[in-house]
Design a protein around this motif. Structure first.
Motif, PDB file in Angstrom:
ATOM      1  N   VAL A 152     116.116  56.563  81.416  1.00  0.00           N
ATOM      2  CA  VAL A 152     116.300  55.738  80.223  1.00  0.00           C
ATOM      3  C   VAL A 152     117.787  55.865  79.847  1.00  0.00           C
ATOM      4  CG1 VAL A 152     115.419  57.621  78.739  1.00  0.00           C
ATOM      5  CG2 VAL A 152     115.660  55.332  77.811  1.00  0.00           C
ATOM      6  N   HIS A 153     118.453  54.713  79.746  1.00  0.00           N
ATOM      7  CA  HIS A 153     119.902  54.685  79.478  1.00  0.00           C
ATOM      8  C   HIS A 153     120.129  54.616  77.975  1.00  0.00           C
ATOM      9  CE1 HIS A 153     120.519  53.814  83.751  1.00  0.00           C
ATOM     10  NE2 HIS A 153     119.542  52.925  83.629  1.00  0.00           N
ATOM     11  N   VAL A 154     120.910  55.546  77.429  1.00  0.00           N
ATOM     12  CA  VAL A 154     121.093  55.587  75.976  1.00  0.00           C
ATOM     13  C   VAL A 154     122.586  55.469  75.646  1.00  0.00           C
ATOM     14  CG1 VAL A 154     120.662  56.900  73.861  1.00  0.00           C
ATOM     15  CG2 VAL A 154     119.045  57.048  75.775  1.00  0.00           C
ATOM     16  N   ALA A 155     122.918  54.597  74.674  1.00  0.00           N
ATOM     17  CA  ALA A 155     124.326  54.373  74.306  1.00  0.00           C
ATOM     18  C   ALA A 155     124.464  54.117  72.811  1.00  0.00           C
ATOM     19  CB  ALA A 155     124.884  53.179  75.081  1.00  0.00           C
ATOM     20  N   ASP A 182     127.899  57.073  82.197  1.00  0.00           N
ATOM     21  CA  ASP A 182     128.745  55.905  82.475  1.00  0.00           C
ATOM     22  C   ASP A 182     127.894  54.665  82.739  1.00  0.00           C
ATOM     23  OD1 ASP A 182     130.913  57.481  82.168  1.00  0.00           O
ATOM     24  OD2 ASP A 182     131.327  57.739  84.310  1.00  0.00           O
ATOM     25  N   GLU A 183     126.738  54.863  83.367  1.00  0.00           N
ATOM     26  CA  GLU A 183     125.868  53.731  83.671  1.00  0.00           C
ATOM     27  C   GLU A 183     125.333  53.114  82.370  1.00  0.00           C
ATOM     28  OE1 GLU A 183     122.703  54.663  86.397  1.00  0.00           O
ATOM     29  OE2 GLU A 183     122.194  52.537  86.674  1.00  0.00           O
ATOM     30  N   ALA A 184     124.990  53.978  81.404  1.00  0.00           N
ATOM     31  CA  ALA A 184     124.520  53.477  80.103  1.00  0.00           C
ATOM     32  C   ALA A 184     125.632  52.689  79.413  1.00  0.00           C
ATOM     33  CB  ALA A 184     124.050  54.640  79.235  1.00  0.00           C
ATOM     34  N   THR A 185     126.866  53.196  79.485  1.00  0.00           N
ATOM     35  CA  THR A 185     128.011  52.504  78.879  1.00  0.00           C
ATOM     36  C   THR A 185     128.153  51.111  79.489  1.00  0.00           C
ATOM     37  OG1 THR A 185     129.119  54.641  78.693  1.00  0.00           O
ATOM     38  CG2 THR A 185     130.477  52.695  78.351  1.00  0.00           C
ATOM     39  N   ASP A 204     132.752  57.449  75.472  1.00  0.00           N
ATOM     40  CA  ASP A 204     131.478  58.182  75.472  1.00  0.00           C
ATOM     41  C   ASP A 204     130.826  58.050  74.089  1.00  0.00           C
ATOM     42  OD1 ASP A 204     132.304  60.597  73.743  1.00  0.00           O
ATOM     43  OD2 ASP A 204     133.841  60.512  75.308  1.00  0.00           O
ATOM     44  N   ALA A 205     129.564  58.490  74.002  1.00  0.00           N
ATOM     45  CA  ALA A 205     128.787  58.248  72.782  1.00  0.00           C
ATOM     46  C   ALA A 205     129.391  58.931  71.554  1.00  0.00           C
ATOM     47  CB  ALA A 205     127.346  58.716  73.000  1.00  0.00           C
TER      48      ALA A 205
END
Ligand code: SAJ
Length: 416
Positions: A152-155, A182-185, A204-205
């Protein structure tokens, strides 16, 4: 990398609904989720439950072609945007309960590969907390593919739009996106690229979270400097407005304006999120908050001093209740606190209030029997002490001869 077709926006308030609508009018299938059934019903009829220019055109259009629907239950989707409130607790720490509640709705819908974006203004570390919270609810998933578990990608992507211009600024403002990975970004960048014409800056977050807080703290610290100068100047018998104007002629000096305190739901709140994240290191930011929060008490003392010099029957006119000029927004307004405290401290005094942008007093002031709302001309005419709290155009443009013979406390410096 996944393709996003369907987006669920959790929280259909001032930010969530415009974001849902703009995504829907740009070709995505959008489901808005809110706990308020009345708002959900209104949106499904193509109506907007609050005032924001041009939003109704987007909502009505998207609902009529079927790309936007609203519900109280979080559905399955390719991406989830959380736009829920983050108020602060009594101890000034952030209340993350709305974010956690939204996450509990999202978690059962995850299959792996989805993007979860936090838009709510949040203390640094909140996006990571959200990510960990989701994984706590769904230990079969991971944030980075560890142990071969689906991701699960979180940003984080903070909102920075100005109410009243939301539908324009959503499209034209630059955005900052910061993922847990980086993939979530990158996935978040792709989603905002659907409607955002500004530059999308990647980080980054935690940096994305801090950027939003720092923008508003920068203003707060600089307003605190101006407010401190106003108190120092008063003690020294110097006109602070002339002082700031003169100092600002220097090419590298740009001092902001003093006032009765700092209001609104952003600048007076967000700095506390930095302070609570790093209490020992945020001394200047905390002091600025305290300096700005102390200004209303100083204004009240100025009014009491002015009253000492006039008779015991003297009336006070308080001009303005809004948190800043030419709006009707009374939330977190220092003017309201000042008027309320004056009515408590001086129960025998009549306080005449003029606020051209409202037709009745807010509920917090209705229980005070010595407060009376009226038009500006009459309030000034009947008063012996005139307290200027908001620099509305109506007050700037009024005939100054009405102030002759009156004691004036001008917290915004408009009548110099
Ligand atoms: N104020 C002063 N002196 C000044 C400037 C402002 O006393 O020189 C006071 C105002 O009277 C008001 C308060 O500060 O009480 C805040 O007003 P504002 O107009 O500076 O800001 P907001 O709260 O309406 O909006 C801010 C904006 N942030 C920045 O300018 C960095 C806006 O862009 C953000 O989107 C918004 O916060 C938000 O949602 O965070």
């Amino acid at each position: 990398m996944n393709t996003i077709h369907k987006v669920a926006v959790i929280g259909l308030g001032y930010i969530g609904l415009p974001t849902a609508a703009i995504l829907a009018t740009n070709g995505l299938q959008v489901v808005g989720v809110d706990i308020k059934q009345d708002n959900v019903d209104a949106i499904n009829r193509g109506e907007v439950p609050f005032v924001e220019p041009d939003l109704h055109i987007h909502v009505a259009g998207a609902v009529s072609v079927g790309t936007l629907t609203a519900t109280t239950e979080t559905p399955a989707a390719d991406a989830f945007i959380l736009a829920v409130p983050t108020p602060f607790n009594a101890d000034k720490t952030a209340d993350l309960s709305y974010i956690e509640a939204a996450a509990r709705g999202v978690a059962p819908q995850l299959r792996g590969g989805e993007l979860v974006i936090l838009e709510s203004t949040s203390p640094p570390g909140t996006t990571q907390h959200l990510a960990d919270y989701l994984i706590g609810l769904r230990p079969d998933l991971s944030l980075d593919g560890a142990q071969g578990k689906p991701i699960v990608h979180v940003a984080h992507c903070p909102e920075r739009v100005l109410p009243g211009r939301v539908m324009i600024e959503l499209v034209t403002n630059d955005r900052i996106v910061g993922g847990i990975t980086d993939e979530a970004t990158e996935l978040a960048r792709q989603l905002y690229h659907v409607f955002c014409q500004g530059d999308i800056h990647l980080t980054d977050a935690a940096t994305a979270e801090m950027a939003k807080l720092v923008e508003n703290s920068y203003r707060d610290v600089n307003i605190a400097f101006a407010n401190e100068l106003s108190v120092i100047s008063d003690k020294m018998g110097i006109d602070v407005w002339e002082l700031i104007e003169l100092a600002n002629h220097h090419p590298r000096v740009n001092i902001l304006q003093p006032g009765p305190g700092v209001g609104g739901h952003c600048i007076a709140v967000d700095p506390w999120f930095i302070v609570s994240a790093a209490p020992n290191e945020s001394r200047l930011i905390r002091q600025a908050r305290e300096t700005n929060d102390a200004k209303p008490a100083w204004v009240i003392d100025q009014v009491k001093l002015a009253l000492k010099e006039v008779g015991s029957e003297a009336k006070v006119a308080a001009l303005g209740l809004a948190f800043k000029a030419n709006i009707d927004d009374l939330r977190e307004s220092p003017a309201i606190g000042i008027v309320k405290q004056l009515s408590v401290d001086l129960p025998e005094r009549t306080i005449l209030i003029a606020e051209p942008h409202v037709t009745m007093l807010p509920q917090s002031l209705t229980s005070s029997s010595n407060l009376h709302l009226m038009n500006t001309e009459r309030a000034v005419k009947e008063a012996d002490v005139v307290l200027l709290l908001v620099d509305h155009d109506e007050f700037k443009e009024m005939d100054r001869s009405a102030l002759l013979g009156k004691s004036v406390v001008d917290t915004r410096g408009i009548w110099r």
